[in-house]
Write an enzyme that holds these catalytic residues in place. Structure first.
Site, mmCIF file in Angstrom:
data_model
loop_
_atom_site.group_PDB
_atom_site.id
_atom_site.type_symbol
_atom_site.label_atom_id
_atom_site.label_comp_id
_atom_site.label_asym_id
_atom_site.label_seq_id
_atom_site.Cartn_x
_atom_site.Cartn_y
_atom_site.Cartn_z
ATOM 1 N N CYS A 479 66.102 48.279 -12.090
ATOM 2 C CA CYS A 479 64.800 47.636 -11.900
ATOM 3 C C CYS A 479 63.669 48.634 -12.177
ATOM 4 C CB CYS A 479 64.700 47.000 -10.522
ATOM 5 S SG CYS A 479 63.353 45.787 -10.418
ATOM 6 N N HIS A 563 69.098 43.148 -10.648
ATOM 7 C CA HIS A 563 69.745 43.812 -9.509
ATOM 8 C C HIS A 563 71.211 43.390 -9.424
ATOM 9 C CE1 HIS A 563 66.165 45.438 -7.316
ATOM 10 N NE2 HIS A 563 65.559 44.556 -8.091
ATOM 11 N N GLU A 565 73.266 44.289 -7.371
ATOM 12 C CA GLU A 565 73.637 44.215 -5.954
ATOM 13 C C GLU A 565 73.127 42.960 -5.262
ATOM 14 O OE1 GLU A 565 69.617 46.219 -6.146
ATOM 15 O OE2 GLU A 565 71.454 46.184 -7.331
#
Length: 594
Positions: A479, A563, A565
């Site tokens: 990011c 992202h 995650e």
């Protein structure tokens, strides 16, 4: 009147009556750990080093010396008189604040969502216990209905939301977001399909998963979603659970405060709140925390968020703080309406608004269509966070990663994913990076404009990434880290016309279809799939429509705008499997960079 508290917990057939004496402490660590009810103000967020407008609201603790149970009938609804009511910020002024936050904060990459509050103020003449009785019998679906009197202040509320609890070593959080107003037109199914409401809940789910990644040993497992029906409105919610061993006061500290009353990422959300609210919050957004021990001597914690709560002064001054969650789909009129609705439950109990029955019957929520819509919300979410966590794999056993956090604790979730693949992970703030003794350095996400020459954080991240590239150290940007890397490789950075905050998208990632989640207002752009950079050739995965760079990779470096995650990234683990092997294959001896 001496200090006391009345508590009704969801599903109980009685009211708990707690008595004792009050002590005031400065920090969460000083809260007595056994048989204590702590009233934690929003200003306590300064313990984490985060910004707030400090109003000196005290952290008061009722040290419990007496307990008894009383039937619900012991607290019938009574009569109170409220006069001179109105919001401290009128509808037009609040709508203007909403417009400013959407334009100047979300639009400029400062975060994905923010909660801005306003306060209904009036004068009350009557007994707080009568108001408690009206809430007890007139509201439904509250996690706690309560009255707390400390001797100097009285709070009466019906909070729908568990913030955090610890029981039998299991830590649980309960993100709630999305609001269906029973008095409005349209159906419940339309609400469940509304992109604004869906994204609002998923963003706070991601934010509370970040907290669970810190307080639970293997992060949080997601259960749900469910509907929470109250008298005036219906919310959507998830439940997060994970095993942990932290002191419950440390759990409280690491989870200050819920994204449903602040925003995300939390640290910058606190800055945004201070900029736009410009006054203290008192106890709004804080928590009411009951600390104790079970029969086996294990610590316990039960802590609802202090929302849907009336603060009553000894002179009868009444304050009902309420807030709305602002996201990219928000409209000023919609958020003004949401604050009115959220205040309605407390105000109805005090006789200021008509009771829920005048708005028509609540919707039917237990239908096959409703259950199907809720189940469908999980179809494209990351199974890593929804399924029982498997033991760590040996995929990258023996290899190490250092993650540099740039003020977004998505990095804690990323650390759990990497550990599940067998990697040794260290996590450090960009403010105190020293020797990066690892095979791979990840320059992580964070808020802000990557092209701002006056931002010391951006200057530091550019210097760090330049040093890693020059030394031939493997580096992965995520990011904001990806944007910094892109700029150093020669790609121009642009502010998006519309923020990409909380957006899940199907992309082509170097020839493979992937579903991933974005939280960004800026992007690099490229007119080609290849670039010759000062650090070697670069392969680019980009949006064919506008050239936005989703990801890039080259000799010893890679970057992703999304992202992996995030719970929105269905294919996040697969992306890491794709990107990590060539980076780890180039690992060399660490250098003192930072």
């Amino acid at each position: 009147m001496p200090p006391y508290a009345l508590l009704h917990r969801d599903g109980a057939d009685h009211v708990e009556v707690l008595t004792g004496h009050v002590v005031t402490v400065a920090t969460l660590a000083e809260i007595p750990p056994d048989d204590t009810l702590a009233l934690i103000p929003y200003r306590q967020i300064t313990e984490r080093g985060f910004d707030c407008v400090d109003d000196d609201a005290p952290l008061e603790c009722l040290v419990i010396t007496g307990r008894e149970r009383k039937p619900l009938s012991a607290y019938p609804p009574g009569e109170v008189t409220v006069t001179g009511g109105g919001f401290d910020i009128d509808d037009d002024a609040y709508a203007e604040i909403v417009t400013e936050v959407l334009r100047d904060e979300i639009g400029r990459g400062e975060g994905s969502n923010f909660v801005i509050h306003r306060v209904y103020e009036a004068t009350m003449d009557g007994d707080a216990e009568q108001a408690f009785g009206r809430l007890l019998h007139g509201e439904q679906g509250a996690y706690w209905t309560f009255l707390v009197h400390t001797g100097t202040r009285t709070l009466v509320g019906a909070s729908p939301e568990r913030h955090v609890s610890v029981l039998d070593g299991l830590t649980m959080m309960n993100p709630i977001s999305g609001t269906f107003r029973h008095s409005e037109g349209g159906g419940l199914l339309d609400f469940l399909r509304d992109p604004k409401e869906v994204e609002e809940l998923l963003m706070v789910l991601d934010e509370e998963l970040k907290m669970m990644a810190v307080v639970a040993e293997h992060g949080g497992q997601v259960v749900g979603p469910y509907l929470k029906q109250m008298a005036h409105l219906t919310h959507t919610e998830y439940l997060l659970a994970g095993r942990g061993s932290l002191d419950v006061r440390e759990v409280l500290r690491e989870t200050m405060f819920a994204p449903t009353v602040t925003g995300s990422p939390i640290e910058n959300a606190c800055r945004v709140i201070a900029r736009h609210e410009r006054r203290g919050r008192g106890y709004y957004g804080g928590v009411l925390a009951l600390l104790g021990h079970d029969e086996a001597g294990r610590p316990t914690l039960d802590a609802p968020i202090l929302i849907r709560t009336a603060e009553i002064s000894p002179t009868g001054a009444l304050r009902v703080p309420v807030g709305a969650t602002l996201v990219r789909h928000s409209t000023p009129a919609g958020e003004v309406a949401e604050t009115h609705t959220k205040a309605a439950g407390i105000l109805a109990a005090l006789g200021v608004r008509p009771p829920a029955s005048s708005s028509g019957p609540p919707p039917e929520i237990d239908t096959a269509e409703v259950r199907r819509e809720l189940t469908n919300r999980n179809t494209d979410l990351a199974r890593f966070w929804l399924d029982e966590r498997a033991p760590a794999l040996s995929t990258f056993a023996g290899r190490s990663v250092a993650i540099v956090d740039a003020e977004d604790t998505f990095t804690a979730m990323l650390a759990h994913q990497l550990r599940s693949l067998g990697l040794r992970v260290t996590l450090t703030s960009y403010r105190n990076v020293g020797l990066l003794d690892a095979d791979l350095v990840i320059v992580g996400p964070g808020p802000g404009d990557p092209g701002n020459p006056g931002d010391p954080k951006m200057a530091y991240l550019r210097g760090l990434t330049t040093g890693l590239l020059a030394a031939g150290r493997p580096v992965l940007g995520v990011c904001l880290g990806h944007q910094i890397l892109s700029g150093l490789l020669g790609l121009p950075l642009h502010r998006r016309d519309a923020p990409y905050q909380g957006v899940a998208q199907d992309i082509d990632l170097f020839g493979r279809p992937r579903k991933v989640g974005f939280y960004s207002s800026f992007t690099a752009r490229s007119g080609d799939d290849r670039l010759i950079s000062p650090y070697g050739p670069v392969e680019i995965a980009r949006d064919p429509a506008d050239g936005s760079v989703h990801a890039l990779r080259g000799p010893g470096f890679a970057g992703v705008q999304f992202h992996p995650e995030s719970v929105l990234s269905r294919d996040g683990i697969a992306v890491l499997h794709d990107l990590l092997p060539p980076l780890l294959a180039r690992a060399i001896s660490p250098a003192n960079i930072g």
